[in-house]
Design an enzyme around this catalytic site. Structure first.
Site, short mmCIF file in Angstrom:
data_model
loop_
_atom_site.label_atom_id
_atom_site.label_comp_id
_atom_site.label_asym_id
_atom_site.label_seq_id
_atom_site.Cartn_x
_atom_site.Cartn_y
_atom_site.Cartn_z
N CYS A 181 6.69 -2.47 -2.21
CA CYS A 181 7.47 -2.36 -2.33
C CYS A 181 8.20 -1.63 -3.04
O CYS A 181 7.66 -1.19 -4.02
CB CYS A 181 7.53 -3.73 -1.96
SG CYS A 181 6.82 -5.26 -1.50
N ASP A 220 32.87 26.15 -24.49
CA ASP A 220 33.29 26.56 -22.95
C ASP A 220 34.90 26.22 -23.29
O ASP A 220 35.44 24.97 -23.50
CB ASP A 220 33.06 25.75 -22.07
CG ASP A 220 33.04 25.40 -20.76
OD1 ASP A 220 33.45 26.24 -19.38
OD2 ASP A 220 34.35 24.45 -20.81
#
Length: 506
Positions: free
Chosen positions: A42, A451
């Protein structure tokens, strides 16, 4: 706790059992609980009565539980959980192999082909997978085929023969035997348990993602970067063409927010495939695109007290790092976008698609072409490309390296090795190599200090960009998510398009 779980140094049997007792959904997909008295395995969050500690064992993958003789629980469907985020965090050989297995490499190329891509002998790779994931490559591929088959059985009107081959089985007999063994029921039993059918000719699946999930922000990013002919988007959805191993295809993703933490949400994916054998590959690439295996609670908790990223995570919980459906495409688009706006890069890419992409038929308006493959672009005269000559030469050189296999962006090789190979190419600098690592290789710990968008975002938030980018170690191992949160502040529709990086033409 099995040895394979101990290698993660993250959980022991007691901590796993505590997660099971609390039905903590955060651990779904990270380990699996097998119950000796019932013979089933499970999810940690299964709603069934918690078994006694003495009756359970813990396994790192569905394949490991199946190899130990356990069947999947029919109530919690443990094989349908998102994958472990550890595969991308550590990027071990086992994790890289799992990505390729999910893409169907074992079915197409066998264990030897998988081992070549990862850079090991087949015997050594098998030992690594058994040690870390509790099962060898064939068992892992079998578990993946079984899960794909179950979803197709329950959600489509495809014949069982079509499903068998779509899921990667070599025969209907093998398909029937595997379904019975894994799910303790026949294909007819599985189809009868659930309603809902898709129209023949399409395959519709629900891709499980952990919550919170900032689906609208992900959709906004994808829509902002659309390449004409290859991608289209509308309110609540995104669609694109797919260049798959056996032929072309398309996928439409219906995306929305799912912000209840700790639950499992779903992105609905509708595929139209030229060849059903590409089903598993198409599903895996769609999952990569939406960063389905991310653990957003772990990411969010990491930034709780951070003065820069913490407020952004609170404002947009569950933000994802958009992945890719083709690593080569990401690399080419990144070079196209060097030192131009996103809008400009998309326009140039669209012209290249119209000139060099393969035309496809699609029922989705606006999807007309596949993105040009590396072999095609490697033969293009760089002087004819709609970009500066130096960038054109860099693009053609990159395409040649991709086509010849000198650079592989299929998530098989070690990331550092790929980065070094990219940097060795003319016109490819650190910004490009790192952006490709983030998008194409699924690297969760990339930051781009040069950046321009990052610096603009930090200024807009009232921070000193120089001071912040000089020390981002506290953001590890989730710097890619910090980067996305910063870029997300620039995403309103009225905002000008940020540039995608510095000039890297060598």
């Amino acid at each position: 706790m099995q040895t394979s779980m101990q290698t993660r140094e993250r959980w022991d049997a007691e901590s796993c059992y505590r997660a099971v007792r609390s039905r903590d959904r955060r651990f779904d997909g990270m380990f699996y609980t097998a119950v000796r008295t019932t013979g089933i395995y499970c999810r940690p969050s299964c709603p069934a009565r918690t078994p006694a500690f003495a009756n359970v064992t813990f396994h790192p993958s569905p394949a490991a539980a199946q190899a130990a003789g356990f069947r999947a629980c029919k109530r919690c469907l443990p094989d349908a959980t998102p994958g472990s985020p550890d595969w991308d965090i550590a990027a071990t050989a086992a994790g890289r192999a799992m990505r390729l297995i999910a893409d169907g490499v074992v079915d197409r190329e066998g264990v030897d082909g998988l081992a070549r891509r990862v850079g090991y002998t087949s015997r050594h790779l098998s030992r690594l997978l058994v040690a870390e994931l509790g099962a060898g490559p064939l068992a892992l591929a079998r578990a993946k085929r079984a899960q794909t088959a179950r979803v197709l059985i329950e959600t489509t009107d495809l014949s069982y023969a079509d499903i068998a081959f779509a899921a990667g089985f070599s025969s209907v007999r093998q398909f029937n035997e595997t379904v019975r063994e894994v799910y303790a029921g026949s294909p007819t039993d599985l189809r009868g348990r659930r309603g809902g059918r898709s129209t023949t000719g399409t395959v519709t699946m629900r891709l499980a993602v952990r919550t919170p999930f900032a689906g609208r922000a992900l959709l906004a990013f994808l829509a902002y970067h659309l390449v004409p002919g290859v991608e289209v988007a509308g309110p609540g959805w995104y669609a694109r063409t797919l260049d798959l191993p056996h032929g072309p295809g398309t996928v439409r993703l219906d995306i929305d927010d799912a912000l209840e933490p700790g639950e499992t949400a779903f992105v609905t994916a509708t595929f139209a495939l030229h060849d059903l054998r590409d089903t598993a590959a198409a599903v895996e690439r769609a999952r990569r695109l939406v960063d389905a295996d991310c653990d957003p609670l772990a990411v969010g908790a990491h930034f709780d007290d951070d003065p820069v990223v913490g407020p952004l995570v609170t404002a947009t919980p569950g933000l994802r790092v958009p992945g890719q459906v083709d690593g080569d495409e990401v690399a080419v688009r990144t070079v196209i976008g060097q030192q131009v706006s996103v809008v400009g890069a998309c326009t140039v890419a669209g012209r290249m698609v119209a000139a060099h992409g393969r035309a496809v038929d699609s029922d989705i308006p606006g999807l007309t072409h596949l993105f040009p493959d590396a072999a095609t672009l490697a033969g293009v005269d760089p002087e004819t490309l709609p970009m500066p000559r130096a960038r054109g030469r860099a693009l053609v050189g990159l395409a040649g390296a991709l086509a010849e296999g000198r650079v592989a962006l299929d998530r098989g090789p070690d990331r550092d090795t790929v980065r070094d190979a990219l940097l060795a190419l003319p016109g490819i600098g650190p910004w490009t190599a790192d952006y490709v690592a983030m998008r194409a290789l699924g690297h969760p710990d990339v930051f781009l200090p040069t950046d321009l968008g990052v610096r603009n975002a930090l200024r807009g938030l009232g921070h000193d960009p120089v001071a912040v980018v000089a020390d981002t170690d506290a953001w590890r191992p989730w710097r890619s998510y910090a980067l996305m949160h910063l870029w997300n502040t620039l995403m309103p529709a009225v905002a000008p398009a940020p540039t995608t990086g510095p000039n890297e033409e060598n």
